[in-house]
Motif scaffolding. Structure first.
Motif, PDB file in Angstrom:
ATOM      1  N   ASP A 366     -18.209  -0.775  40.966  1.00 18.57           N
ATOM      2  CA  ASP A 366     -16.552  -0.606  41.589  1.00 18.57           C
ATOM      3  C   ASP A 366     -16.103  -2.217  41.504  1.00 18.57           C
ATOM      4  OD1 ASP A 366     -14.352   0.124  43.423  1.00 18.57           O
ATOM      5  OD2 ASP A 366     -15.207   1.928  42.780  1.00 18.57           O
ATOM      6  N   ASP A 367     -15.193  -2.294  42.442  1.00 18.90           N
ATOM      7  CA  ASP A 367     -14.373  -3.431  42.368  1.00 18.90           C
ATOM      8  C   ASP A 367     -15.189  -4.538  42.748  1.00 18.90           C
ATOM      9  OD1 ASP A 367     -12.046  -5.030  42.704  1.00 18.90           O
ATOM     10  OD2 ASP A 367     -11.307  -4.112  44.391  1.00 18.90           O
ATOM     11  N   ASP A 545     -10.133   8.214  49.980  1.00 24.92           N
ATOM     12  CA  ASP A 545     -10.901   7.251  50.463  1.00 24.92           C
ATOM     13  C   ASP A 545     -11.658   7.451  51.572  1.00 24.92           C
ATOM     14  OD1 ASP A 545     -10.768   5.398  48.471  1.00 24.92           O
ATOM     15  OD2 ASP A 545      -9.312   4.071  49.524  1.00 24.92           O
TER      16      ASP A 545
END
Ligand code: GLA
Length: 727
Positions: A366-367, A545
């Motif tokens: 991910d990020d 989220d």
């Protein structure tokens, strides 16, 4: 023939298997709506009435006839400036400043197949499964035209509507408001059901009566938004899951939208779905056109459950595309809640090693893997692998992961730029900003002007440069702020929002074409862009989220009204949960995540050997049910906003297999017993609980239900598989 035209009476009838939609060109050339609902026979223009209504004006052509007024008559595509004081589907500002467009029928065409929309997502269907009706309307004075498009998927009970607004005149016009569908109801009392929310708590169910005045929901954020989903139900008062009339309006678009529901002076109801009109001033020069995104309509008299089934099928088969649309997706492990920004290549490899052990198919980085990105204040736009942070090249990392028998996926956020990035330092004017003003920051980042081809091309090239480094089999496309500045250096500000969304679609389409075997998951801070437009490009979307199982049952409940489980990405995360601090068992988290595209989002290296064993079993269970979850019919069995339990059911198309899931949302001393009534089974068949071996008649399960056990402890969950006994 799904589309019939009665030439003598100028009546169009659109028939689907269970519904009829009818409209008529009247003597003055206006297109009036006659009916939409349960299948009927014959022409229904007898429903139109005419009375002299005070203060409801009459078109000049009506002469002395004061009983004809567009303020009262049901219309297909009401426009401003015609004496209809209700909400308009279309508002045109002409070169002389007047706001008037009185559309009259010019011609029509019926075509085999479903129309497509250039640059926009739209329902698709095999040629033989759909028909298209195009009705050309024109204002005789300005020559502004509207080409009204109707797509009929008869077997699916789906009717789509869209419109092209064409400036056929000699002056410039500005489209101030454009919608694709209007539903006028002559009588009846209706409720508006919408899905509101916020970041990490999307798509809460809301139902309120449509009363005199206008109820409107929408988004001014440049995205479809966490706050309101672009899909609503207009339900006759009293409609339930299992009975009653209801209409769905689902907008196939990922930008700002506006939905209005109005009850007029005579108790007539009008519902409109279209583009947000805030900040929207779409300039059309001579011969230019604007395509209004599509609205997908469906009707049933059998309640919400049946309506959802129609949308689920349509989304799965006629909106999602590509090889993954109908495929069981890989079980993935996402690094976000496992390590946030703090990882190296080794961290990812450790996750992959555990994943291989446990039976997870894919690891997603991910990020945080690119540019200077150790928190969310910098680096967006710099799509260069941070090899120093990873301690290796991307190619090496992917090879190491793949050698473990695990697939590799990557997070990207193409539409954004951090001020602290090389890209911004080089091209500050690529961000959407109003000259002379400081930008509005969101998550400390700015939005790139994706309406500009040069900006898109640069980002696409950079991202492809990364994806080409190795075997990337999945991409998570994120978008983590709302757009505040509707301004573009190269296009008119009033066009910026719409052109931006078309730019995003163009980018997505090119990405899909270049990597047809790569699975793309949509995301916008979770479910901030959970809409049918995105689903045309990305067959699954990160639902929220919020990974807390107890909140998730509510979020997934709201999501389920329009979107099938095959589109809802859902992960098991750590306990206590990172968003709520709540504890729930691994089993409960698994049951909830199995209401969608199943995966994990936690540091599995930290699990105890017993927990790893449990996860292994969980994945085994999921694989057993994946086909049922991905392709079966979905039924809501409780309302988690009201009931003590959350319960839902998947039933295979042949009714032979079912999976019941239940989460106890409350515990009390000396509890009452909760009974869950099943749906969609064959009444006369016997179903066996595959675990206990107990057998029940389908009719008993549906009419009386199953008793849920009373056990101590919070948020207990149950999953029961039922199989039809073949006699
Ligand atoms: C968004 C997404 C999360 C995660 C973060 C990374 O919030 O919804 O899943 O990818 O961004 O910054």
């Amino acid at each position: 023939m799904a589309i019939i035209y009665n030439e003598e009476k100028h009546i169009f009838t659109l028939n689907t298997e269970h519904t009829t939609y009818q409209m008529k060109v009247d003597n003055y050339g206006f297109l009036l709506h006659l009916y939409y609902g349960k299948k009927t026979a014959g022409e229904m223009d007898y429903l139109l009435t005419g009375y002299d209504r005070g203060f409801s004006g009459n078109p000049y052509e009506a002469g002395e006839d004061r009983t004809y007024s567009l303020d009262v008559l049901p219309q297909e595509y009401p426009t401003a400036g015609t004496g209809d004081y209700r909400n308009s589907a279309l508002i045109i500002r002409n070169q002389d400043g007047s706001e008037c467009c009185a559309l009259r029928y010019v011609s029509h065409q019926v075509k085999q197949g479903k129309y497509g929309l250039k640059g926009l997502p739209a329902v698709h269907a095999p040629q033989e499964e759909a028909e298209t009706l195009e009705i050309l309307m024109e204002d005789p004075v300005t020559r502004v035209q509207a080409l009204l498009l109707y797509g009929v998927l008869a077997d699916k009970d789906i009717i789509t509507r869209s419109a092209k607004i064409i400036n056929g005149g000699s002056g410039r016009i500005v489209v101030e408001k454009a919608s694709s569908a209007c539903l006028d109801f002559l009588g009846g009392s209706y409720d508006l059901i919408s899905f509101y929310g916020r970041h990490a708590m999307e798509r809460n169910f809301q139902r309120s009566g449509i009363v005199h005045g206008t109820a409107s929901i929408g988004s001014r954020r440049g995205t479809s938004s966490h706050q309101y989903n672009p899909a609503v139900i207009i339900a006759q008062e009293g409609t339930t899951e299992d009975a009653g009339s209801c209409y769905g309006m689902m907008f196939v678009y990922s930008g700002g939208f506006l939905c209005e529901a109005e009850k007029d002076q005579f108790g007539q109801t009008r519902a409109i779905m279209g583009l947000s009109s805030d900040g929207f001033h779409y300039l059309l020069e001579r011969e230019e056109e604007l395509v209004v995104p599509e609205t997908v309509l469906a009707y049933t008299h059998e309640g919400f459950s049946c309506l959802s089934e129609k949308y689920h099928r349509c989304v799965r088969e006629n909106i999602c595309r590509g090889k993954f649309a109908d495929e069981i997706r890989p079980v993935l492990l996402n690094s976000w809640e496992a390590s946030y920004f703090h990882f190296t290549g080794e961290t990812i490899c450790s996750l992959a090693r555990e994943a291989a052990e446990i039976g997870i198919d894919m690891v997603v980085m991910d990020d945080g893997w690119f540019g200077k990105r150790d928190d969310d204040n910098s680096g967006l736009g710099d799509w260069y692998v941070n090899e120093e942070k990873l301690g290796c090249t991307l190619a090496e990392l992917i090879q190491r992961v793949n050698r473990l028998g695990v697939k590799f996926g990557l997070w990207i956020e193409p539409e954004m730029v951090s001020e602290d990035s090389d890209l911004y330092r080089m091209h500050p004017d690529w961000a959407m900003q109003i000259p002379g003003r400081k930008p509005i920051r969101g998550r400390n980042q700015l939005v790139l002007d994706f309406s500009r081809a040069e900006v898109r091309n640069h980002i696409l090239e950079r991202i492809c440069g990364v994806l080409d480094q190795g075997n990337v089999e999945y991409v998570k496309w994120d978008m983590n702020r709302s757009i505040a500045e509707l301004y573009s250096k190269t296009t008119d500000a009033g066009k910026a929002a719409y052109d931006y969304v078309l730019g995003v679609y163009d980018f997505l389409e090119r990405l899909r074409e270049r990597y047809p075997d790569m699975l793309i998951e949509g995301c916008s801070g979770g479910g901030g862009r959970f809409d049918a437009g995105m689903l045309y490009y990305t067959p699954q979307i990160w639902c929220s989220d919020n990974t807390d199982a107890v909140d998730r049952v509510k979020i997934q409940y709201g999501t389920s009204f329009f979107y099938p489980a095959s589109t809802v990405a859902s992960h098991v995360s750590a306990a206590p949960n990172h968003q709520t601090g709540r504890n729930s068992s691994l089993h409960t988290r698994g049951v909830v995540a199995m209401a969608g595209v199943f995966g994990y989002e936690l540091d599995i290296c930290k699990l105890t050997p017993e927990q790893k064993e449990e996860v292994k079993e969980q994945i085994g269970q999921y694989r057993k049910y994946a086909g049922l979850i991905g392709r079966g019919d979905y039924y809501r069995l409780s309302n988690p906003f009201r009931d003590e339990i959350a319960a839902w059911l998947f039933v295979s198309e042949d009714r032979g297999r079912a999976l019941l899931s239940v989460v106890m949302l409350e515990v009390h001393g000396n509890m009452t017993v909760n009974y869950v009534k099943l749906k969609g089974l064959e009444a006369d068949s016997i179903y066996e609980d595959t675990e206990s071996g107990r057998c029940y008649y389908g009719s008993a399960l549906m009419e009386a239900g199953l008793a849920m056990p009373i056990e101590l402890g919070e948020y207990r969950a149950y999953q029961i598989e039922l199989k039809r006994k073949e006699l």
